[in-house]
Design a protein around this motif. Structure first.
Motif, PDB file in Angstrom:
ATOM      1  N   ALA A 131       0.811  -1.222   0.000  1.00 58.12           N
ATOM      2  CA  ALA A 131       0.000   0.000   0.000  1.00 58.12           C
ATOM      3  C   ALA A 131       0.844   1.271   0.000  1.00 58.12           C
ATOM      4  O   ALA A 131       1.922   1.333   0.581  1.00 58.12           O
ATOM      5  CB  ALA A 131      -0.921   0.002   1.197  1.00 58.12           C
ATOM      6  N   ASP A 132       0.293   2.303  -0.652  1.00 58.81           N
ATOM      7  CA  ASP A 132       0.949   3.614  -0.677  1.00 58.81           C
ATOM      8  C   ASP A 132       0.503   4.462   0.504  1.00 58.81           C
ATOM      9  O   ASP A 132       1.252   5.289   1.017  1.00 58.81           O
ATOM     10  CB  ASP A 132       0.569   4.364  -1.959  1.00 58.81           C
ATOM     11  CG  ASP A 132       0.875   3.558  -3.215  1.00 58.81           C
ATOM     12  OD1 ASP A 132       2.012   3.047  -3.311  1.00 58.81           O
ATOM     13  OD2 ASP A 132      -0.015   3.433  -4.071  1.00 58.81           O
ATOM     14  N   VAL A 133      -0.755   4.304   0.865  1.00 59.80           N
ATOM     15  CA  VAL A 133      -1.343   5.140   1.914  1.00 59.80           C
ATOM     16  C   VAL A 133      -2.213   4.276   2.818  1.00 59.80           C
ATOM     17  O   VAL A 133      -2.904   3.372   2.341  1.00 59.80           O
ATOM     18  CB  VAL A 133      -2.214   6.271   1.283  1.00 59.80           C
ATOM     19  CG1 VAL A 133      -3.004   7.017   2.356  1.00 59.80           C
ATOM     20  CG2 VAL A 133      -1.347   7.251   0.498  1.00 59.80           C
ATOM     21  N   GLY A 134      -2.158   4.561   4.112  1.00 63.67           N
ATOM     22  CA  GLY A 134      -3.073   3.913   5.044  1.00 63.67           C
ATOM     23  C   GLY A 134      -4.042   4.942   5.588  1.00 63.67           C
ATOM     24  O   GLY A 134      -3.634   6.055   5.936  1.00 63.67           O
ATOM     25  N   LEU A 135      -5.319   4.588   5.624  1.00 64.71           N
ATOM     26  CA  LEU A 135      -6.303   5.523   6.176  1.00 64.71           C
ATOM     27  C   LEU A 135      -6.983   4.879   7.383  1.00 64.71           C
ATOM     28  O   LEU A 135      -7.392   3.721   7.332  1.00 64.71           O
ATOM     29  CB  LEU A 135      -7.357   5.891   5.134  1.00 64.71           C
ATOM     30  CG  LEU A 135      -8.364   6.944   5.650  1.00 64.71           C
ATOM     31  CD1 LEU A 135      -8.497   8.087   4.675  1.00 64.71           C
ATOM     32  CD2 LEU A 135      -9.715   6.342   5.981  1.00 64.71           C
ATOM     33  N   SER A 136      -7.069   5.655   8.461  1.00 67.34           N
ATOM     34  CA  SER A 136      -7.721   5.135   9.661  1.00 67.34           C
ATOM     35  C   SER A 136      -8.754   6.122  10.154  1.00 67.34           C
ATOM     36  O   SER A 136      -8.795   7.273   9.737  1.00 67.34           O
ATOM     37  CB  SER A 136      -6.677   4.917  10.763  1.00 67.34           C
ATOM     38  OG  SER A 136      -6.301   6.174  11.311  1.00 67.34           O
ATOM     39  N   GLY A 137      -9.571   5.656  11.072  1.00 67.52           N
ATOM     40  CA  GLY A 137     -10.432   6.559  11.819  1.00 67.52           C
ATOM     41  C   GLY A 137      -9.690   7.022  13.052  1.00 67.52           C
ATOM     42  O   GLY A 137      -8.474   6.824  13.177  1.00 67.52           O
ATOM     43  N   VAL A 138     -10.420   7.625  13.964  1.00 74.87           N
ATOM     44  CA  VAL A 138      -9.833   8.070  15.237  1.00 74.87           C
ATOM     45  C   VAL A 138     -10.883   7.823  16.316  1.00 74.87           C
ATOM     46  O   VAL A 138     -12.046   8.160  16.131  1.00 74.87           O
ATOM     47  CB  VAL A 138      -9.492   9.581  15.191  1.00 74.87           C
ATOM     48  CG1 VAL A 138      -9.024  10.075  16.554  1.00 74.87           C
ATOM     49  CG2 VAL A 138      -8.433   9.873  14.139  1.00 74.87           C
ATOM     50  N   ASN A 139     -10.479   7.202  17.426  1.00 75.18           N
ATOM     51  CA  ASN A 139     -11.422   7.039  18.534  1.00 75.18           C
ATOM     52  C   ASN A 139     -11.417   8.243  19.465  1.00 75.18           C
ATOM     53  O   ASN A 139     -12.466   8.726  19.873  1.00 75.18           O
ATOM     54  CB  ASN A 139     -11.114   5.766  19.316  1.00 75.18           C
ATOM     55  CG  ASN A 139     -11.426   4.522  18.511  1.00 75.18           C
ATOM     56  OD1 ASN A 139     -10.531   3.905  17.933  1.00 75.18           O
ATOM     57  ND2 ASN A 139     -12.693   4.191  18.418  1.00 75.18           N
ATOM     58  N   PHE A 140     -10.222   8.695  19.797  1.00 74.54           N
ATOM     59  CA  PHE A 140     -10.098   9.912  20.610  1.00 74.54           C
ATOM     60  C   PHE A 140      -8.941  10.730  20.057  1.00 74.54           C
ATOM     61  O   PHE A 140      -7.917  10.178  19.682  1.00 74.54           O
ATOM     62  CB  PHE A 140      -9.781   9.591  22.081  1.00 74.54           C
ATOM     63  CG  PHE A 140     -10.670   8.548  22.694  1.00 74.54           C
ATOM     64  CD1 PHE A 140     -12.010   8.815  22.949  1.00 74.54           C
ATOM     65  CD2 PHE A 140     -10.173   7.294  23.004  1.00 74.54           C
ATOM     66  CE1 PHE A 140     -12.841   7.836  23.499  1.00 74.54           C
ATOM     67  CE2 PHE A 140     -10.993   6.320  23.560  1.00 74.54           C
ATOM     68  CZ  PHE A 140     -12.327   6.590  23.809  1.00 74.54           C
ATOM     69  N   ALA A 141      -9.117  12.044  20.017  1.00 72.21           N
ATOM     70  CA  ALA A 141      -8.030  12.934  19.616  1.00 72.21           C
ATOM     71  C   ALA A 141      -7.705  13.797  20.831  1.00 72.21           C
ATOM     72  O   ALA A 141      -8.575  14.491  21.345  1.00 72.21           O
ATOM     73  CB  ALA A 141      -8.466  13.793  18.439  1.00 72.21           C
TER      74      ALA A 141
END
Lengths: 249, 224, 489
Positions: free
Chosen positions: C203-213
């Motif tokens: 993969a070139d890019v990984g995309l994630s969500g966020v639970n807490f920032a």
């Protein structure tokens, strides 16, 4: 946290609820008689009609408010208000303050909320009834309404009253706390979902082998016993007030 | 107006006044546990999470770990060089000729294939542990590359009993870690797992299938 | 339903519900899964008082953070920037998609691996990127299964919960080259692992969500069990995190209680296998990790929810899914019937606010207001109250002082409104009501045997011979006369 209960009063208002008024008046009478046997004089204001919940739950706040205001008007004067339905009691106790939050009736709504009691709650905690059971042996399944469990938190009161009855054995059902699918207008607006819920409820109740079904809310009773009847099953269903009154005379 | 300003303006305009609501911590104060108790709870929880725990001393841990690896068919291990635990492992490995040790010295770009397809075990260290949940806190950085604990099918790491804390708040706040967070601060509480197929637990979903924790206890409590 | 089309949510809702209720296999899959999840959660909270204290704390933390949201967002942005994380702001789904695509273009990237992110489902990222020539692969096992089946998640925590292992075995056998039919879960997971490891590798890019920032430190927190979230945010050279603006918390001290509530409520775990706190891209002396980290802060209707005192409570949500697990409606119709990214009670509250009542308001009727959801919610969102409020907003067209939910009044039906007006007229005038009662009881023999949908499944209730009004009046009269009588004696 448990609510603080007053001493037993000399008089109360009885709010019969529209369902009992038209379909289950014997449950209302049983509630009145149970209270009067405890020495509490019951006043039934003839101007009462409906708590307004059907419109409120459907998102018709103005119409609900109009009807609710009429109840506030006929239940004034500071007497405790006893309601043989956790659902309608919950409407008075928890939803009227929201419904009238920004209106001139705010104070009266809060006042009514503070003196509203569900019937089994009032019998158990305020009257501190001691019931003597003269009825035949019965195995009873209890259906506690969602309002009894989560709004008024009076589910235990119904159970504790039935526990006082020596010839009554309470049977446990699977998923006892799950909604029967009534939900007022929900049963009509989402009839297929409601049906799926009430059929499961019927299955679980029948599986207990109970001789009687008892509930403190006539909405649930109408839903469950209506579905049982359609299925041609026989499980006699009664409002808890009728059930107790008949066995304790 | 940029999106940033538009969003922030709306939030500022419509902010609701909050009733002052004191944040009460739950009544249960963090348990004051002795080291032995922390070791016990920590180990129990790790076992429950399907991890393996080797309780050992400073003197014998390398021998014990390497034996376990040999017995379970693990022949290639990567580790962070220039770390005390890495150097100990390296010097002990002479006695295990079939074991290939690979120092994780170069950037992942140059060793990605080996990491993904050949190396069987990554070995590193945890800076702290949390007894209540059987959790290992790993601070990634030059001496603790992230892939060590992630890519090879077995992950092993060392932790000292003195670095165990009763619960997460204690582990986070009894130290300076929050002042300067590493690139990646990890809490690891078992091997990788999933229950995404019909609620059936399966290990090794994407990360390591095995987690071997080397727990260093003081000499006298070796029997724990 | 291969593609999320918000425009169809209201239109086909009843049909989807009907189909779901007829599907016995689906019904069994959900019932089994919900019973399992409710049991796991209950086992994690044996002490009722402790649970209440923790929920109160969770609610208070979320409320405090929301009350400082603009400041915390600015602080978060500043800390991230100091740490070398690039921050982007997106008001809409379209804008978020465009930002992500631009980052892909900057790196000539064509292959994206995704960790689980409901926000990315919300903005329709996969299809948007596919339309622009980017391969976008879900790597959470459940999400991977769902993507392979060309479906959408049916649950926010367990995306493939609507399928049993036989269905997944068939799917793998049909869709993955060289895979034989097997119902062995370890083997199925092993197959997924092998396929996806290759994808992480490339993969070139990984995309994630966020639970807490975390605003105090500029930290992105990710909660997961599988390790795909870590793979996504560790192996590819670029990491993009998509983060709803409501996810910001003030400090690290806020994390332990929220994490405890999240994992226990969601899957009944004391903690998940991984809790990943990302505070910067790879530093010069580090050997791995992405060289670039981006955060896209997504509004997409959230600041509108923020404007209303009651509806703002929606933003407390930590996306645990406990409300759907405890919902008797969700349990029976499953997640897809809702037709929205977020199903179940929180979905009934979030979706109409994101996509507008004109688009998704109808789903609010699939609720008996039983309150099981609010009782399970770890941050005490009064979900039933909010669903009811949105029903009101669907009918209501009175102007409000704050921005109203989109599509306000869009579901108002004249016939229904007239019915309720008549109802109110009848019930607020005691004389009229008494007359109606009188008629209904006296003409009970003529009571309809069929009352719309009610009698499709139930017998019709029959009015009593005398109403409680009459019986109570008689009783008080006879009481009065017997008292009178007693006095004369």
């Amino acid at each position: 946290m448990q609510r603080a209960y007053p001493e037993k009063p000399a008089q109360v208002y009885f709010f019969g609820t529209c369902l009992i008024d038209l379909f289950y008046p014997e449950a209302g009478m049983a509630g009145i008689q149970l209270l009067e046997r405890e020495g509490v004089k019951v006043i039934y204001p003839q101007q009462q009609s409906c708590c307004g919940q059907p419109a409120y739950n459907s998102g018709y706040d103005n119409e609900a408010r109009k009807v609710a205001a009429a109840q506030i008007a006929c239940l004034q004067g500071g007497l405790p208000v006893v309601v043989p339905s956790a659902s309608c009691a919950d409407m008075f106790r928890h939803h009227y303050p929201d419904l009238f939050a920004d209106t001139p009736l705010r104070k009266q709504a809060l006042d009514l909320a503070a003196r509203t009691y569900e019937l089994t709650e009032f019998l158990a905690h305020v009257c501190k009834v001691r019931l003597v059971d003269h009825g035949p042996a019965a195995t009873v399944a209890i259906h506690n309404s969602c309002s009894a469990q989560r709004g008024m938190k009076t589910a235990q009161d119904a159970i504790s009253l039935l526990r006082q009855m020596r010839n009554v054995a309470i049977v446990q059902q699977e998923r006892a706390s799950e909604c029967c699918g009534f939900g007022g207008t929900f049963a009509v607006k989402a009839p297929d979902i409601s049906n799926a819920m009430v059929q499961d409820k019927c299955d679980n109740l029948l599986a207990t082998g109970a001789s009687d079904l008892v509930s403190g809310d006539c909405g649930c009773l109408m839903n469950i016993s209506g579905a049982l009847e359609k299925r041609k099953e026989t499980l006699p269903a009664q409002h808890i007030a009728s059930f107790i009154w008949e066995r304790t005379q | 107006m940029s999106s940033r300003e538009a969003i922030l303006n709306r939030l500022r305009t419509y902010r609701q006044p909050q009733p002052s609501q004191p944040v009460q911590a739950p009544a249960s104060a963090p348990a004051m546990l002795s080291v032995a108790e922390k070791v016990r709870v920590f180990t129990e929880n790790l076992h429950a999470a399907h991890a393996e725990v080797i309780t050992a001393t400073e003197e014998n841990w390398t021998r014990r770990l390497l034996s376990v690896l040999r017995e379970t068919g693990v022949h290639s291990v990567t580790y962070a060089p220039n770390t005390p635990h890495g150097e100990s492992l390296k010097s002990a490995a002479h006695a295990y000729p079939e074991l290939q040790l690979h120092a994780y010295e170069n950037n992942i770009e140059s060793c990605k294939d080996a990491l993904f397809n050949h190396i069987q075990c990554g070995f590193g260290a945890a800076m702290k542990g949390v007894a209540e949940t059987g959790t290992l806190m790993v601070k990634t950085g030059p001496d603790e590359p992230r892939a060590l604990s992630l890519v090879p099918p077995t992950h092993s790491l060392i932790i000292h009993a003195k670095d165990l804390y009763a619960d997460l708040p204690e582990a986070l706040h009894r130290t300076q870690i929050t002042a300067a967070l590493p690139t990646n601060l990890l809490l690891i509480s078992g091997p990788s797992k999933t229950a995404d197929i019909q609620q059936t637990l399966a290990y090794g979903a994407h990360g390591p299938k095995r987690l071997i924790v080397v727990l260093i206890v003081p000499e006298e409590s070796d029997h724990v | 339903m291969s593609r999320f089309e918000p425009a169809t949510v209201n239109l086909e809702f009843d049909k989807r519900v009907g189909d779901a209720l007829q599907d016995q296999e689906l019904r069994a899959n959900f019932r089994g899964a919900m019973d399992f999840l409710m049991g796991k959660r209950a086992a994690m909270f044996p002490d009722k008082e402790g649970l209440e204290a923790l929920r109160t704390q969770g609610e208070a933390i979320r409320n405090r953070c929301l009350s400082q949201l603009p400041e915390l967002l600015e602080q978060f942005e500043q800390r991230c920037t100091e740490n070398g994380i690039q921050v982007h702001w997106a008001e809409t789904a379209q804008e978020a998609n465009a930002i992500i695509l631009e980052i892909m273009h900057k790196h000539d990237a064509t292959r994206m691996v995704k960790g689980k992110s409901m926000a990315s489902e919300e903005i329709g990222l996969n299809h948007f990127l596919a339309d622009h020539g980017v391969e976008c692969l879900e790597t959470d096992m459940g999400e991977y299964i769902v993507q392979l089946a060309d479906e959408t998640p049916s649950h926010i925590i367990m995306p493939a919960i609507h399928k049993n292992k036989q269905q997944i075995a068939r799917l793998f056998n049909q869709k993955i080259d060289g895979v034989e039919y097997s119902e062995n879960v370890d083997r199925l997971i092993g197959i997924g692992r092998d396929v996806l490891r290759q994808k992480f590798f490339e993969a070139d890019v990984g995309l994630s969500g966020v639970n807490f920032a975390v605003a105090e430190t500029g930290t992105l927190c990710l909660v997961e069990n599988e390790g795909n979230g870590r793979m996504t945010t560790t192996v590819p050279p670029v990491h993009i995190a998509l983060c709803g603006i409501e996810k910001v918390v003030e400090s690290l001290r806020d994390i332990p209680p929220l994490l405890k509530l999240l994992t226990r409520s969601a899957t009944g775990q004391a903690i998940t296998t991984y809790f990943n706190m990302i505070s910067s891209p790879r530093k010069p002396d580090e050997k791995d990790g992405p060289k670039e980290v981006h955060v896209v802060l997504l509004d997409n209707g959230r600041s509108r929810m923020y404007a209303d005192k009651q509806l703002q409570q929606t933003l407390r949500c930590i996306r645990c899914g406990a409300c759907m697990n405890h919902c008797p409606v969700y349990t029976r119709i499953g997640g897809h019937a809702y037709g929205t990214t977020y199903p179940g009670p929180i979905g009934q509250v979030v979706s109409p606010q994101i996509w507008g009542l004109h688009t998704a308001g109808s789903i609010t009727k699939a609720c008996s207001l039983n309150g099981a959801c609010g009782e399970a919610c770890p941050v005490k969102i009064p979900l039933a109250d909010l669903i009811r409020r949105l029903r009101y907003e669907s009918n209501n067209s009175e102007p409000t002082s704050v921005p109203a939910p989109r599509g306000q009044g869009a579901l108002r039906k004249r016939s229904e409104a007239v019915t309720w007006k008549l109802w109110a007229l009848l019930l607020h005038k005691p004389g009229l009501y008494a007359l109606a009662l009188f008629i209904a009881t006296r003409l009970r023999a003529l009571a309809p045997r069929r009352i719309g949908p009610w009698t499709r499944y139930r017998s019709a209730p029959k009015p009593a011979a005398r109403s409680l009004h009459e019986l109570a009046a008689q009783r008080s009269q006879s009481n009065a006369s017997s008292q009178e009588h007693g006095r004369h004696e």
